[in-house]
Design a protein around this motif. Structure first.
Motif, PDB file in Angstrom:
ATOM      1  N   MET A 158     -12.682  -0.057  -2.366  1.00  9.04           N
ATOM      2  CA  MET A 158     -11.500  -0.561  -1.668  1.00  9.04           C
ATOM      3  C   MET A 158     -10.462   0.542  -1.483  1.00  9.04           C
ATOM      4  O   MET A 158      -9.839   0.654  -0.424  1.00  9.04           O
ATOM      5  CB  MET A 158     -10.892  -1.717  -2.453  1.00  9.04           C
ATOM      6  CG  MET A 158      -9.582  -2.267  -1.875  1.00  9.04           C
ATOM      7  SD  MET A 158      -9.758  -3.000  -0.242  1.00  9.04           S
ATOM      8  CE  MET A 158     -10.147  -4.695  -0.709  1.00  9.04           C
TER       9      MET A 158
ATOM     10  N   THR B  27      -6.107  -2.259  -6.983  1.00 11.15           N
ATOM     11  CA  THR B  27      -7.151  -3.249  -6.716  1.00 11.15           C
ATOM     12  C   THR B  27      -7.721  -3.793  -8.015  1.00 11.15           C
ATOM     13  O   THR B  27      -7.995  -5.000  -8.135  1.00 11.15           O
ATOM     14  CB  THR B  27      -8.283  -2.612  -5.881  1.00 11.15           C
ATOM     15  OG1 THR B  27      -7.732  -2.044  -4.692  1.00 11.15           O
ATOM     16  CG2 THR B  27      -9.326  -3.640  -5.516  1.00 11.15           C
TER      17      THR B  27
ATOM     18  N   TYR C 122      -4.567   3.404  -5.321  1.00 12.87           N
ATOM     19  CA  TYR C 122      -5.155   2.198  -4.751  1.00 12.87           C
ATOM     20  C   TYR C 122      -6.233   1.594  -5.654  1.00 12.87           C
ATOM     21  O   TYR C 122      -6.415   0.372  -5.679  1.00 12.87           O
ATOM     22  CB  TYR C 122      -5.756   2.497  -3.379  1.00 12.87           C
ATOM     23  CG  TYR C 122      -4.752   2.881  -2.323  1.00 12.87           C
ATOM     24  CD1 TYR C 122      -3.504   2.265  -2.273  1.00 12.87           C
ATOM     25  CD2 TYR C 122      -5.042   3.839  -1.356  1.00 12.87           C
ATOM     26  CE1 TYR C 122      -2.575   2.606  -1.300  1.00 12.87           C
ATOM     27  CE2 TYR C 122      -4.122   4.185  -0.377  1.00 12.87           C
ATOM     28  CZ  TYR C 122      -2.891   3.567  -0.359  1.00 12.87           C
ATOM     29  OH  TYR C 122      -1.964   3.913   0.610  1.00 12.87           O
TER      30      TYR C 122
ATOM     31  N   SER D  32     -13.146  -1.474  -6.835  1.00  9.16           N
ATOM     32  CA  SER D  32     -11.797  -0.912  -6.744  1.00  9.16           C
ATOM     33  C   SER D  32     -11.821   0.462  -6.097  1.00  9.16           C
ATOM     34  O   SER D  32     -10.948   0.793  -5.278  1.00  9.16           O
ATOM     35  CB  SER D  32     -11.173  -0.823  -8.144  1.00  9.16           C
ATOM     36  OG  SER D  32     -10.984  -2.104  -8.704  1.00  9.16           O
TER      37      SER D  32
ATOM     38  N   THR E 284       0.822  -1.209   0.000  1.00 10.02           N
ATOM     39  CA  THR E 284       0.000   0.000   0.000  1.00 10.02           C
ATOM     40  C   THR E 284       0.857   1.260   0.000  1.00 10.02           C
ATOM     41  O   THR E 284       0.424   2.307  -0.498  1.00 10.02           O
ATOM     42  CB  THR E 284      -0.940   0.008   1.222  1.00 10.02           C
ATOM     43  OG1 THR E 284      -0.161  -0.153   2.416  1.00 10.02           O
ATOM     44  CG2 THR E 284      -1.949  -1.119   1.130  1.00 10.02           C
TER      45      THR E 284
ATOM     46  N   LEU F  28      -5.706 -10.532  -1.587  1.00 13.14           N
ATOM     47  CA  LEU F  28      -6.086 -10.482  -3.008  1.00 13.14           C
ATOM     48  C   LEU F  28      -4.971 -11.027  -3.903  1.00 13.14           C
ATOM     49  O   LEU F  28      -5.233 -11.546  -4.990  1.00 13.14           O
ATOM     50  CB  LEU F  28      -6.416  -9.045  -3.412  1.00 13.14           C
ATOM     51  CG  LEU F  28      -7.663  -8.421  -2.775  1.00 13.14           C
ATOM     52  CD1 LEU F  28      -7.836  -6.984  -3.261  1.00 13.14           C
ATOM     53  CD2 LEU F  28      -8.907  -9.232  -3.086  1.00 13.14           C
TER      54      LEU F  28
ATOM     55  N   VAL G  54      -4.830  -6.494   1.020  1.00 14.87           N
ATOM     56  CA  VAL G  54      -4.177  -6.480  -0.288  1.00 14.87           C
ATOM     57  C   VAL G  54      -3.423  -7.783  -0.525  1.00 14.87           C
ATOM     58  O   VAL G  54      -3.496  -8.379  -1.615  1.00 14.87           O
ATOM     59  CB  VAL G  54      -3.222  -5.274  -0.405  1.00 14.87           C
ATOM     60  CG1 VAL G  54      -2.460  -5.326  -1.722  1.00 14.87           C
ATOM     61  CG2 VAL G  54      -3.999  -3.963  -0.297  1.00 14.87           C
TER      62      VAL G  54
END
Length: 305
Positions: A275, A76, A72, A272, A3, A295, A292
């Protein structure tokens, strides 16, 4: 750490996502890339659409200040391609989703209060066009009605404009059919098949993926709704539109006729953004890093099951 890399909107982040999606695309479509010319060109076209979706999402987010200047959302978006690479095999779905994202772009930008009539027309036009490629995209027309409630309570003319957009696509379709096929409508124009048969999900890989997706979706959506009252008053309708878009996308996946993971493509863009908003407001760094990482490792574990 992951991140932190995407905490700022930098060109390198866009390049990372594009390279990642391209590698996934090659792995998912390797046998088609080196087939006959027509198949290869069709495959390259799908690759272009997939990458353009990344660019379009990044443009929507940055242009409308939906996130706080980070990457971000596209991060995503790329990770969701990794979880459901099947979406890269269907041209009709990719095109339909592309047109839906075009429509979202116009609806989200209504907060500027500029060219409202034109934006409502464009949104309805794109949704109607998306319906020609995947019928259940028509459910996104509800977003136009929601937008009307937020932005056009006192202007009856604006209520009529989306229907003009739909009528425009209908006229274009009729004209095309008459010129090419000498008929007004063909049975294939609107494939209205639906299915509630989920036996295709009855395997460990699918159960893992959908458990992770729905857990992340519900958790982040709850926080998303909680954060909306704190957002800029002018942008609040845009945040609500994204939330409704994600719910409609889930509904489409539930009734989609094909159950192989590709039906979740419509969830990618709104989820997305949801998130991205969760990651940027979460104070627990280890928790959002874990989200994250989940995923990332889910498709890898799925392949081993």
């Amino acid at each position: 750490m992951i991140t932190s890399i995407f905490s700022k909107s930098k060109p390198i982040n866009f390049v990372i996502v594009v390279v990642y999606v391209s590698l996934l695309f090659i792995l998912a479509n390797y046998s088609f890339l080196f087939s006959d010319v027509n198949t290869s060109l069709s495959t390259l076209f799908r690759w272009f659409v997939a990458l353009f979706l990344v660019f379009l999402l990044d443009f929507i987010v940055s242009k409308n200040n939906i996130t706080q200047g980070n990457s971000y959302a596209i991060m995503t978006f790329g990770l969701l391609f990794g979880m459901f690479p099947e979406v890269m095999k269907y041209s009709d779905l990719l095109l339909s989703n592309l047109f839906i994202v075009f429509a979202l772009r116009r609806l989200v930008s209504l907060h500027s209060k500029l060219n409202i009539k034109k934006k409502l027309f464009d949104a309805a036009f794109w949704i109607a066009l998306a319906t020609l490629f995947f019928f259940w995209s028509i459910l996104f027309f509800a977003l136009v009605l929601v937008a009307l409630i937020y932005y056009s309570q006192n202007d009856f003319k604006n209520v009529l404009i989306p229907f003009v957009g739909v009528a425009t696509v209908a006229i274009l379709l009729l004209t095309y059919n008459v010129l090419v096929y000498d008929t007004y409508l063909r049975p294939t124009d609107f494939q209205r098949f639906a299915s509630l048969d989920y036996t295709a999900y009855n395997n460990k890989e699918s159960i893992l993926k959908f458990t992770v997706l729905f857990s992340a979706f519900i958790w982040t959506l709850i926080y998303y709704f909680k954060s909306i009252p704190e957002k800029n008053k002018r942008l609040k309708p845009s945040y609500f539109l994204m939330a409704w878009a994600s719910i409609i996308a889930i509904l489409i996946a539930i009734i989609a006729p094909v159950k192989n993971g590709s039906e979740y493509l419509f969830v990618f863009a709104p989820f997305s953004i949801i998130m991205a908003n969760y990651i940027e407001i979460s104070s627990e760094r280890w928790f959002k890093e874990g989200f994250v990482a989940l995923l990332i490792i889910t498709p890898i574990i799925g392949l081993l099951l």
